[in-house]
Scaffold this active site. Structure first.
Site, short mmCIF file in Angstrom:
data_model
loop_
_atom_site.label_atom_id
_atom_site.label_comp_id
_atom_site.label_asym_id
_atom_site.label_seq_id
_atom_site.Cartn_x
_atom_site.Cartn_y
_atom_site.Cartn_z
N ASP A 85 -3.77 -3.91 -2.63
CA ASP A 85 -3.09 -3.02 -3.57
C ASP A 85 -1.72 -2.60 -3.02
OD1 ASP A 85 -4.34 -1.54 -1.54
OD2 ASP A 85 -4.32 0.29 -2.74
N GLU A 86 -0.85 -2.21 -3.95
CA GLU A 86 0.42 -1.55 -3.64
C GLU A 86 1.24 -2.24 -2.55
OE1 GLU A 86 -0.51 3.01 -4.87
OE2 GLU A 86 -1.15 2.47 -2.85
#
Ligand SMILES: *[C@@H]1O[C@H](CO)[C@@H](O)[C@H](O)[C@H]1NC(C)=O
Ligand SMILES: *[C@@H]1O[C@H](CO)[C@@H](O)[C@H](O)[C@H]1NC(C)=O
Ligand SMILES: *[C@@H]1O[C@H](CO)[C@@H](O)[C@H](O)[C@H]1NC(C)=O
Ligand SMILES: *[C@@H]1O[C@H](CO)[C@@H](O)[C@H](O)[C@H]1NC(C)=O
Ligand SMILES: *[C@@H]1O[C@H](CO)[C@@H](O)[C@H](O)[C@H]1NC(C)=O
Length: 590
Positions: free
Chosen positions: A360-361
């Protein structure tokens, strides 16, 4: 005459109490109003064989003719059930609730002592063999629980021990303590329950990196998850802020990356968590998030990380301080992840076939600083990221496991994932739609509903008058707090077509730990996590396809909350007590 009218008044006040199960059974739940008492000497009998109808007294042993193994010479696999039964007895006789909160002031809801039937036996029939580390398709969680009319026996049948464990948790909720003596335990019968879950993956994602959680808090939470009939603990084990997980082949990772000596999980701790969870029907899915969220690796191996803790403009390089990401197109990084997996995954894959590779991210700007990339353009970063994920996933496969990834790898970066990869969506319902549309199985848990950390407000120290004004009144990105009713209104398959919905394995509620630690975990998680647990087990809609109502849910959740508290979990109240005591009087029909 006076005596008679007093008796009459008492009778009129006597309410029938039907048990308020949470989560509600899915196929069948009927309950009479005849009094049952649970004998303190209640015995457990365990057999394997075919699922004959439970018929009280129809054969020797009151059991449909199957060979019955007493526990003294029980078949393999029964230790799990015997231990679970011991916990059930503790819950029934030591930690049970007197349900006064759910009856009007002054009412007499307890049966008279010399009435009813005494339950002396619990007869468990397991009709199939347990599968070690079952895949989603191999999990058998269904159970039947029957207390025939006038019978002294509870019959439980299930295909696997997972179903038996669920049946025990249901059984606990069918009985109450009395006000006069806690070990006098009563309920109502006859009972007929046929139950199985809607979704296969019913979990909690717990971040044990941003704050360190003592092992005991994790174990207590696993026990509560099982009581909620949840079956997955997703352990977000490391992040940029700290690396608490000890890796024996690379001891410097936790030695230098943890917050302080001792704030780590030793291999023994991890093993204890895995065993404790397995005994309760829960698989622990460990996540080492990468390539973002990895700065804590730099304490031990600075050469593997680019953009470590850029200050003061960290927000150019990461969603949170400290910035930093694993380098791409880098042989040393690939060797590191292989060595890490060679150490960790053989310990995990004795308990589950699933492992979470994160993803993620991932920040683009940080890769402009990476000599292996030298650009913040998606098109320039993507090939290196694809190579990185291919390497991780082929190592996961080598260890006979199936990877999870966060949605960004598929949807934001457009990577090619093997079709087995399970995608965890969190941002939107569109993400769930697109990922299933691309043929991936998914785990839902949209942050607008199922992020339990939302609503605490900002934790950053805003500099200067501009920042202090700009961010006033300091709400966090997903404020407000998600109350249990909002959590209950969401289902991970909402707005999907029938075909797309088939690929939804289930969902998770999330505890990100910026402002939560072991001191506030219970009150943050429960009973809001229970609202998700019922959606995942029973479904947002009832058998007729109607949304379950708050009026139906709140008294059951209120009582379940009392049972959590009785087990030592500091869950919050569901509503003011008066509303529980005056059922239906807190309805607002707009
Ligand atoms: C018990 O249940 C029976 C059958 O449903 C019903 O006729 C009877 O009124 C109930 N008794 C009480 C005391 O509620
Ligand atoms: C529960 O009972 C139903 C109806 O008798 C039966 O079809 C089902 O197989 C049983 N389930 C289990 C897990 O024993
Ligand atoms: C994904 O696979 C397609 C078809 O083989 C290929 O054209 C594309 O470049 C791949 N994407 C990445 C990021 O490697
Ligand atoms: C989902 O797919 C649609 C159509 O391709 C696209 O417009 C949208 O941005 C995608 N959303 C996500 C979260 O992937
Ligand atoms: C059922 O709940 C969903 C999600 O909250 C909502 O979108 C839908 O309108 C509800 N359906 C009805 C008939 O109320």
């Amino acid at each position: 005459m006076a005596k008679l009218s007093a008796l009459l008044a008492a009778c009129l006040l006597l309410q029938t109490t039907s048990a308020t199960l949470w989560p509600i059974p899915t196929q069948e739940f009927t309950q009479g109003n005849k009094t049952l008492w649970m004998s303190e000497k209640v015995s457990l009998e365990f057999g394997r064989g075919s699922d004959d109808a439970a018929s009280c007294g129809s054969s020797k042993d009151g059991y449909g003719g199957n060979e019955l193994n007493r526990f003294t010479n029980a078949a393999t696999g029964s230790k799990k059930i015997r231990d679970a039964w011991a916990r059930t007895q503790t819950a029934l006789f030591n930690n049970n609730i007197v349900p006064w909160k759910f009856h009007p002031k002054g009412s007499n809801y307890e049966p008279s002592w010399n009435s009813g039937t005494k339950i002396n036996r619990v007869v468990v029939t397991q009709t199939g063999e347990d599968v070690d580390m079952p895949t989603y398709n191999q999990m058998k969680e269904a159970y039947n629980l029957t207390i025939p009319d006038g019978c002294d026996t509870v019959y439980i049948t299930a295909e696997s021990s997972l179903g038996v464990l669920h049946a025990f948790h249901t059984l606990e909720q069918l009985f109450y303590a009395t006000a006069r003596r806690s070990r006098n335990v009563w309920g109502k019968g006859p009972v007929k329950i046929s139950d199985s879950p809607k979704f296969k993956h019913r979990g909690l994602n717990l971040d044990v990196s941003r704050q360190w959680y003592p092992k005991e808090a994790i174990l207590r939470t696993i026990d509560a998850l099982a009581f909620n009939k949840m079956n997955r603990l997703h352990l977000h084990a490391t992040d940029s802020q700290s690396w608490p997980l000890e890796i024996p082949s690379m001891p410097e990772l936790a030695k230098k990356g943890s917050y302080a000596p001792g704030l780590t999980y030793t291999p023994q701790d991890l093993q204890e968590i895995l065993d404790f969870a397995e005994a309760r029907g829960i698989q622990v899915i460990v996540e080492i998030d990468m390539p973002g969220h990895t700065t804590s690796i730099a304490e031990a191996f600075p050469e593997l990380i680019v953009g470590k803790n850029k200050q003061p403009n960290w927000d150019t390089y990461a969603a949170q301080p400290p910035s930093g990401s694993l380098k791409l197109n880098n042989k040393a990084v690939e060797d590191f992840t292989s060595k890490l997996f060679d150490d960790l995954l053989p310990r995990l894959n004795k308990h589950t076939q699933y492992y979470h590779t994160g993803g993620d991210e991932v920040n683009k700007n940080v890769y402009a600083l990476d000599p292996g990339v030298g650009s913040n353009e998606v098109a320039k970063i993507r090939p290196g990221l694809q190579k990185f994920i291919d390497h991780l996933h082929s190592d996961v496969k080598k260890h006979k496991m199936t990877p999870f990834v966060w949605e960004e790898m598929l949807l934001d970066w457009g990577l090619n994932l093997t079709k087995e990869a399970i995608v965890q969506t969190w941002q939107t319902d569109a993400a769930a739609k697109n990922a299933t549309g691309m043929g991936h199985q998914i785990i839902g848990g949209n942050y607008n509903y199922w992020y339990l950390d939302c609503g605490h407000g900002q934790w950053l120290d805003f500099g200067g008058p501009n920042g202090a004004q700009k961010f006033y009144p300091y709400n966090d990105y997903c404020s407000p707090r998600k109350n249990w009713r909002l959590i209950y209104s969401y289902s991970p398959d909402q707005f999907l077509t029938k075909e797309e919905a088939k690929l939804v394995l289930g969902g998770e509620v999330h505890i990100w730990s910026e402002q939560i630690d072991a001191e506030s975990l219970d009150v943050t998680l429960w009973p809001r996590g229970s609202a998700a647990a019922e959606v995942l087990w029973s479904g947002r809609q009832d058998a007729s396809g109607k949304n379950r109502t708050f009026a139906d849910a709140s008294p059951r959740l209120g009582e379940f909350r009392e049972r959590l508290v009785a087990r030592g979990v500091q869950a919050q109240p569901v509503m003011q007590l008066w509303c529980h005591q005056n059922l239906g009087d807190c309805q607002l029909d707009a």
